[in-house]
Scaffold this motif. Structure first.
Motif, PDB file in Angstrom:
ATOM      1  N   MET A   1       0.726  -1.203  -0.030  1.00 13.12           N
ATOM      2  CA  MET A   1      -0.005  -0.242  -0.100  1.00 13.12           C
ATOM      3  C   MET A   1       0.825   1.339  -0.145  1.00 13.12           C
ATOM      4  O   MET A   1       2.007   1.324   0.835  1.00 13.12           O
ATOM      5  CB  MET A   1      -0.725   0.022   1.283  1.00 13.12           C
ATOM      6  CG  MET A   1      -2.243   0.600   1.171  1.00 13.12           C
ATOM      7  SD  MET A   1      -3.115   0.407   2.693  1.00 13.12           S
ATOM      8  CE  MET A   1      -4.490   0.099   1.866  1.00 13.12           C
ATOM      9  N   SER A   2       0.546   2.248  -0.849  1.00 13.03           N
ATOM     10  CA  SER A   2       1.210   3.319  -1.002  1.00 13.03           C
ATOM     11  C   SER A   2       0.857   4.467   0.112  1.00 13.03           C
ATOM     12  O   SER A   2      -0.017   4.378   0.610  1.00 13.03           O
ATOM     13  CB  SER A   2       1.176   4.144  -2.063  1.00 13.03           C
ATOM     14  OG  SER A   2      -0.031   4.332  -2.300  1.00 13.03           O
ATOM     15  N   TYR A   3       1.612   5.440   0.363  1.00  9.27           N
ATOM     16  CA  TYR A   3       1.381   6.468   1.363  1.00  9.27           C
ATOM     17  C   TYR A   3       0.110   7.230   1.145  1.00  9.27           C
ATOM     18  O   TYR A   3      -0.630   7.455   1.655  1.00  9.27           O
ATOM     19  CB  TYR A   3       2.567   7.601   1.541  1.00  9.27           C
ATOM     20  CG  TYR A   3       3.858   7.052   2.371  1.00  9.27           C
ATOM     21  CD1 TYR A   3       3.570   6.093   3.501  1.00  9.27           C
ATOM     22  CD2 TYR A   3       4.849   6.948   1.598  1.00  9.27           C
ATOM     23  CE1 TYR A   3       4.857   5.967   4.243  1.00  9.27           C
ATOM     24  CE2 TYR A   3       5.998   6.421   2.358  1.00  9.27           C
ATOM     25  CZ  TYR A   3       6.050   5.888   3.600  1.00  9.27           C
ATOM     26  OH  TYR A   3       7.069   5.553   4.140  1.00  9.27           O
ATOM     27  N   ASP A   4       0.003   7.229  -0.548  1.00  9.25           N
ATOM     28  CA  ASP A   4      -1.225   7.970  -0.860  1.00  9.25           C
ATOM     29  C   ASP A   4      -2.586   7.064  -0.775  1.00  9.25           C
ATOM     30  O   ASP A   4      -3.556   7.728  -0.468  1.00  9.25           O
ATOM     31  CB  ASP A   4      -1.057   8.403  -2.477  1.00  9.25           C
ATOM     32  CG  ASP A   4      -0.288   9.597  -2.367  1.00  9.25           C
ATOM     33  OD1 ASP A   4      -0.106  10.419  -1.706  1.00  9.25           O
ATOM     34  OD2 ASP A   4       0.466   9.710  -3.675  1.00  9.25           O
ATOM     35  N   ASP A   5      -2.445   5.684  -0.902  1.00  5.27           N
ATOM     36  CA  ASP A   5      -3.347   4.806  -0.488  1.00  5.27           C
ATOM     37  C   ASP A   5      -3.851   4.813   0.918  1.00  5.27           C
ATOM     38  O   ASP A   5      -4.963   5.139   1.143  1.00  5.27           O
ATOM     39  CB  ASP A   5      -3.008   3.325  -0.869  1.00  5.27           C
ATOM     40  CG  ASP A   5      -2.818   3.385  -2.443  1.00  5.27           C
ATOM     41  OD1 ASP A   5      -3.492   4.136  -3.245  1.00  5.27           O
ATOM     42  OD2 ASP A   5      -2.275   2.295  -2.759  1.00  5.27           O
ATOM     43  N   ILE A   6      -2.811   4.965   1.797  1.00  3.08           N
ATOM     44  CA  ILE A   6      -2.992   5.089   3.189  1.00  3.08           C
ATOM     45  C   ILE A   6      -3.970   6.262   3.510  1.00  3.08           C
ATOM     46  O   ILE A   6      -4.785   6.059   4.246  1.00  3.08           O
ATOM     47  CB  ILE A   6      -2.076   4.675   4.088  1.00  3.08           C
ATOM     48  CG1 ILE A   6      -1.264   3.420   3.948  1.00  3.08           C
ATOM     49  CG2 ILE A   6      -2.170   5.083   5.451  1.00  3.08           C
ATOM     50  CD1 ILE A   6       0.016   3.138   4.452  1.00  3.08           C
ATOM     51  N   ARG A   7      -3.290   7.205   3.069  1.00  6.43           N
ATOM     52  CA  ARG A   7      -4.011   8.525   3.448  1.00  6.43           C
ATOM     53  C   ARG A   7      -5.252   8.838   2.840  1.00  6.43           C
ATOM     54  O   ARG A   7      -6.294   9.284   3.569  1.00  6.43           O
ATOM     55  CB  ARG A   7      -3.220   9.979   2.816  1.00  6.43           C
ATOM     56  CG  ARG A   7      -1.873  10.096   3.514  1.00  6.43           C
ATOM     57  CD  ARG A   7      -1.081  11.403   3.137  1.00  6.43           C
ATOM     58  NE  ARG A   7      -0.031  11.693   3.651  1.00  6.43           N
ATOM     59  CZ  ARG A   7       1.412  11.046   3.258  1.00  6.43           C
ATOM     60  NH1 ARG A   7       1.496  10.499   2.159  1.00  6.43           N
ATOM     61  NH2 ARG A   7       2.378  11.359   3.876  1.00  6.43           N
ATOM     62  N   THR A   8      -5.559   8.161   1.453  1.00  5.63           N
ATOM     63  CA  THR A   8      -6.896   8.409   1.237  1.00  5.63           C
ATOM     64  C   THR A   8      -7.779   7.265   1.877  1.00  5.63           C
ATOM     65  O   THR A   8      -9.217   7.746   2.220  1.00  5.63           O
ATOM     66  CB  THR A   8      -6.963   7.630  -0.453  1.00  5.63           C
ATOM     67  OG1 THR A   8      -6.043   8.568  -1.280  1.00  5.63           O
ATOM     68  CG2 THR A   8      -8.103   7.511  -1.097  1.00  5.63           C
ATOM     69  N   TYR A   9      -7.322   6.129   2.230  1.00  7.57           N
ATOM     70  CA  TYR A   9      -8.008   5.175   3.203  1.00  7.57           C
ATOM     71  C   TYR A   9      -8.614   5.854   4.457  1.00  7.57           C
ATOM     72  O   TYR A   9      -9.906   5.837   5.011  1.00  7.57           O
ATOM     73  CB  TYR A   9      -7.573   3.972   3.404  1.00  7.57           C
ATOM     74  CG  TYR A   9      -8.227   2.898   4.341  1.00  7.57           C
ATOM     75  CD1 TYR A   9      -9.473   2.597   3.534  1.00  7.57           C
ATOM     76  CD2 TYR A   9      -7.677   2.728   5.661  1.00  7.57           C
ATOM     77  CE1 TYR A   9     -10.093   1.292   4.578  1.00  7.57           C
ATOM     78  CE2 TYR A   9      -8.452   1.608   6.253  1.00  7.57           C
ATOM     79  CZ  TYR A   9      -9.580   1.469   5.863  1.00  7.57           C
ATOM     80  OH  TYR A   9     -10.251   0.358   6.641  1.00  7.57           O
ATOM     81  N   LEU A  95     -10.118  -4.845   4.259  1.00  3.83           N
ATOM     82  CA  LEU A  95     -10.461  -3.564   3.434  1.00  3.83           C
ATOM     83  C   LEU A  95     -11.636  -3.873   2.470  1.00  3.83           C
ATOM     84  O   LEU A  95     -12.257  -2.976   1.574  1.00  3.83           O
ATOM     85  CB  LEU A  95      -9.163  -3.134   2.478  1.00  3.83           C
ATOM     86  CG  LEU A  95      -7.994  -2.587   3.082  1.00  3.83           C
ATOM     87  CD1 LEU A  95      -6.939  -2.282   2.097  1.00  3.83           C
ATOM     88  CD2 LEU A  95      -8.434  -1.636   4.002  1.00  3.83           C
TER      89      LEU A  95
END
Length: 115
Positions: A1-9, A95
């Motif tokens: 999971m990318s940082y952007d994916d984590i932030r989006t989640y 998820l």
């Protein structure tokens, strides 16, 4: 999971929490600006998280022979966090909805038998 994916989640969780989806997170404890990568050898808690993630992986992923091994995950079940007796979404977080996953992966319910 990318940082952007984590932030989006996390942003999605925050949105849903504001619309009463039963999400209860202590938001002051979440600091997305401090999100960073750390080698698991630097933090013992990351080693524990890695062991739990690996145990979960092998409990639910079918091998090339069509077998999964839930034994390691079974050893961890008494340590999983539960809120009002429920571990799904608390001690174990998917998820995708659990019922949708068990339709695609019928063996998944065996991994969480007696939880």
């Amino acid at each position: 999971m990318s940082y952007d994916d984590i932030r989006t989640y996390i942003g999605l969780l925050k949105q849903h929490a504001q619309t009463e989806h039963g999400i209860n997170i202590h938001w002051p404890a979440i600091n997305l600006a401090s999100l960073r990568a750390v080698a698991h050898s630097q933090l013992a808690s990351l080693q524990v998280a890695d062991a739990v993630a690996t145990s979960t992986h092998y409990a639910v992923k079918l091998s090339r022979f069509g077998l999964a091994d839930p034994s390691y995950l079974a050893l961890l079940r008494r340590h999983a966090y539960r809120h009002k007796g429920c571990f799904l979404g608390y001690g174990i977080k998917f998820l995708t909805r659990y019922d949708a996953l068990t339709e695609k992966m019928p063996h998944l319910s065996a991994a969480f038998e007696n939880w």
